[in-house]
Scaffold this active site. Structure first.
Site, PDB file in Angstrom:
ATOM      1  N   HIS A  27       0.808  -1.228   0.000  1.00  0.00           N
ATOM      2  CA  HIS A  27       0.000   0.000   0.000  1.00  0.00           C
ATOM      3  C   HIS A  27       0.840   1.276   0.000  1.00  0.00           C
ATOM      4  O   HIS A  27       0.329   2.341   0.324  1.00  0.00           O
ATOM      5  CB  HIS A  27      -0.965  -0.017   1.196  1.00  0.00           C
TER       6      HIS A  27
ATOM      7  N   CYS B  53       4.577  12.307  -8.069  1.00  0.00           N
ATOM      8  CA  CYS B  53       4.120  13.484  -8.798  1.00  0.00           C
ATOM      9  C   CYS B  53       2.831  13.157  -9.562  1.00  0.00           C
ATOM     10  O   CYS B  53       2.748  12.134 -10.246  1.00  0.00           O
ATOM     11  CB  CYS B  53       5.216  13.941  -9.756  1.00  0.00           C
TER      12      CYS B  53
ATOM     13  N   CYS C  77       4.210  13.813 -13.532  1.00  0.00           N
ATOM     14  CA  CYS C  77       5.180  12.956 -14.239  1.00  0.00           C
ATOM     15  C   CYS C  77       5.473  11.658 -13.501  1.00  0.00           C
ATOM     16  O   CYS C  77       6.342  10.894 -13.921  1.00  0.00           O
ATOM     17  CB  CYS C  77       6.468  13.732 -14.489  1.00  0.00           C
TER      18      CYS C  77
HETATM   19  P1  OAD Z   1      -6.983  -3.051  10.605  1.00  0.00           P
HETATM   20  O1  OAD Z   1      -7.064  -1.843  11.467  1.00  0.00           O
HETATM   21  O2  OAD Z   1      -8.119  -3.350   9.714  1.00  0.00           O
HETATM   22  O3  OAD Z   1      -6.754  -4.337  11.505  1.00  0.00           O
HETATM   23  C1  OAD Z   1      -5.793  -4.370  12.532  1.00  0.00           C
HETATM   24  C2  OAD Z   1      -5.781  -5.786  13.085  1.00  0.00           C
HETATM   25  O4  OAD Z   1      -4.745  -5.863  14.049  1.00  0.00           O
HETATM   26  C3  OAD Z   1      -7.077  -6.210  13.782  1.00  0.00           C
HETATM   27  O5  OAD Z   1      -7.439  -7.508  13.339  1.00  0.00           O
HETATM   28  C4  OAD Z   1      -6.702  -6.220  15.274  1.00  0.00           C
HETATM   29  O6  OAD Z   1      -7.402  -7.243  15.981  1.00  0.00           O
HETATM   30  C5  OAD Z   1      -5.216  -6.540  15.201  1.00  0.00           C
HETATM   31  N1  OAD Z   1      -4.400  -6.039  16.315  1.00  0.00           N
HETATM   32  C6  OAD Z   1      -4.545  -4.876  17.007  1.00  0.00           C
HETATM   33  N2  OAD Z   1      -3.555  -4.739  17.899  1.00  0.00           N
HETATM   34  C7  OAD Z   1      -2.750  -5.838  17.771  1.00  0.00           C
HETATM   35  C8  OAD Z   1      -1.540  -6.274  18.401  1.00  0.00           C
HETATM   36  N3  OAD Z   1      -0.942  -5.557  19.371  1.00  0.00           N
HETATM   37  N4  OAD Z   1      -1.017  -7.463  18.014  1.00  0.00           N
HETATM   38  C9  OAD Z   1      -1.611  -8.213  17.049  1.00  0.00           C
HETATM   39  N5  OAD Z   1      -2.749  -7.843  16.426  1.00  0.00           N
HETATM   40  C10 OAD Z   1      -3.305  -6.670  16.760  1.00  0.00           C
HETATM   41  O7  OAD Z   1      -5.604  -2.930   9.792  1.00  0.00           O
HETATM   42  P2  OAD Z   1      -5.184  -3.694   8.463  1.00  0.00           P
HETATM   43  O8  OAD Z   1      -5.684  -5.081   8.432  1.00  0.00           O
HETATM   44  O9  OAD Z   1      -3.725  -3.470   8.286  1.00  0.00           O
HETATM   45  O10 OAD Z   1      -5.390   0.258   3.504  1.00  0.00           O
HETATM   46  O11 OAD Z   1      -5.966  -2.838   7.367  1.00  0.00           O
HETATM   47  C11 OAD Z   1      -5.801  -3.173   6.019  1.00  0.00           C
HETATM   48  C12 OAD Z   1      -5.855  -1.937   5.170  1.00  0.00           C
HETATM   49  O12 OAD Z   1      -7.067  -1.216   5.438  1.00  0.00           O
HETATM   50  C13 OAD Z   1      -4.763  -0.912   5.463  1.00  0.00           C
HETATM   51  O13 OAD Z   1      -3.540  -1.194   4.823  1.00  0.00           O
HETATM   52  C14 OAD Z   1      -5.380   0.342   4.937  1.00  0.00           C
HETATM   53  C15 OAD Z   1      -6.758   0.205   5.533  1.00  0.00           C
HETATM   54  O14 OAD Z   1      -7.760   0.923   4.917  1.00  0.00           O
HETATM   55  C16 OAD Z   1      -5.171   1.327   2.751  1.00  0.00           C
HETATM   56  O15 OAD Z   1      -4.963   2.415   3.226  1.00  0.00           O
HETATM   57  C17 OAD Z   1      -5.189   1.039   1.281  1.00  0.00           C
END
Ligand code: OAD
Length: 260
Positions: free
Chosen positions: A130, A138, A141
């Site tokens: 991501h 940019c 370009c």
């Molecule tokens: P989320 O915020 O959706 O999920 C975070 C996960 O981490 C959850 O399942 C929590 O239970 C878990 N969690 C929280 N604290 C933790 C800890 N200390 N140890 C282990 N697990 C823990 O985040 P992502 O799955 O990364 O995309 O989200 C995916 C994508 O959605 C991101 O990359 C972003 C977002 O919109 C874009 O911006 C394109």
């Protein structure tokens, strides 16, 4: 834990897929959950190409705020354990959805501590699905620049501009409605297909194609191990699902203990 540790240690090829949860103990907010960013902010107003077109100043202000907040955070023991493993094991690949740069920082710290060379750091560098908060692209370009400076988002005129063509720069992150870089996705899919074990850490597994990578490993004959504080759609797919904080579990999971 012991069974999962032996499985991970014996994998000839290992893929580690991380999400925001791996950085939670460093103080970086996750996206979902009670304190998640998407509870307080609307993605469609801040993280889409349409939002940037409508109000680039507002979008830059938000990314500037996140850059500042994340810039003050340090890698935690989960990042450190992953960095050690990927530096030591040439067949381990790290794929991250995170844009916070903390995996990269953990690798840089390993060099500073004399634990490895610059060459092994570039081999162990994460495949960033991501993008990154600290890179700009940019809008004219496509020129990309690493930029850790604070963002001046007082007015549209003060927003960062391309050093080559003077067009407006944007954060080099993937927004909702945008596709992933095909070359990056190809590398991640290859790593998933060839992995004997896919270790999934701290992701809600709701955003695709990232969340499909562990399924690809399983379809190709490998197994999935999950580390998360909660259950996710991948929990039923995983051979082992370890419930708890990444910063506590990973140092134990990824440390090969010598036999007595
Ligand atoms: P989320 O915020 O959706 O999920 C975070 C996960 O981490 C959850 O399942 C929590 O239970 C878990 N969690 C929280 N604290 C933790 C800890 N200390 N140890 C282990 N697990 C823990 O985040 P992502 O799955 O990364 O995309 O989200 C995916 C994508 O959605 C991101 O990359 C972003 C977002 O919109 C874009 O911006 C394109």
């Amino acid at each position: 834990m012991d069974d999962a540790r032996h499985l991970v240690a014996s994998a000839r090829k290992l893929l580690i897929l991380t999400g925001a949860g791996v950085s939670a103990e460093s103080g970086v907010p996750t996206f979902r959950g009670p304190d998640g960013l998407w509870k307080r902010y609307k993605p469609e107003e801040l993280a889409t190409p349409q939002a940037f077109q409508a109000d680039p100043r507002l979008v830059w202000e938000w990314y500037g705020f996140r850059r500042e907040r994340v810039g003050a955070c340090r890698p935690n023991p989960a990042h450190e354990a992953i960095a050690r493993l990927t530096l030591e094991n040439e067949d381990a690949r790290l794929v991250t959805q995170n844009v916070d740069g903390l995996h990269e920082l953990a690798l840089e710290e390993a060099v500073t501590e004399g634990l490895c060379s610059e060459t092994s750091v570039s081999r162990a560098a994460p495949i960033r699905l991501h993008g990154s908060l600290f890179w700009t692209r940019c809008t004219g370009c496509d020129h990309r620049t690493l930029d850790r400076h604070p963002v001046d988002a007082k007015s549209e005129a003060s927003l960062p501009r391309c050093p080559k063509c003077a067009a407006l720069l944007r954060p080099d992150v993937v927004w909702f409605g945008e596709g992933l870089d095909p070359e990056i996705l190809k590398r991640a899919m290859e790593a998933a297909e060839t992995a004997e074990v896919c270790l999934v850490v701290g992701t809600s597994a709701l955003v695709h194609p990232a969340a499909s990578l562990p399924l690809l490993t399983k379809e190709s004959g490998g197994v999935v191990v999950e580390v998360n504080t909660e259950s996710t759609p991948l929990t039923d797919v995983a051979m082992f699902s370890l419930r708890g904080r990444a910063g506590q579990i990973l140092p134990r999971l990824l440390t090969v203990e010598s036999e007595p």
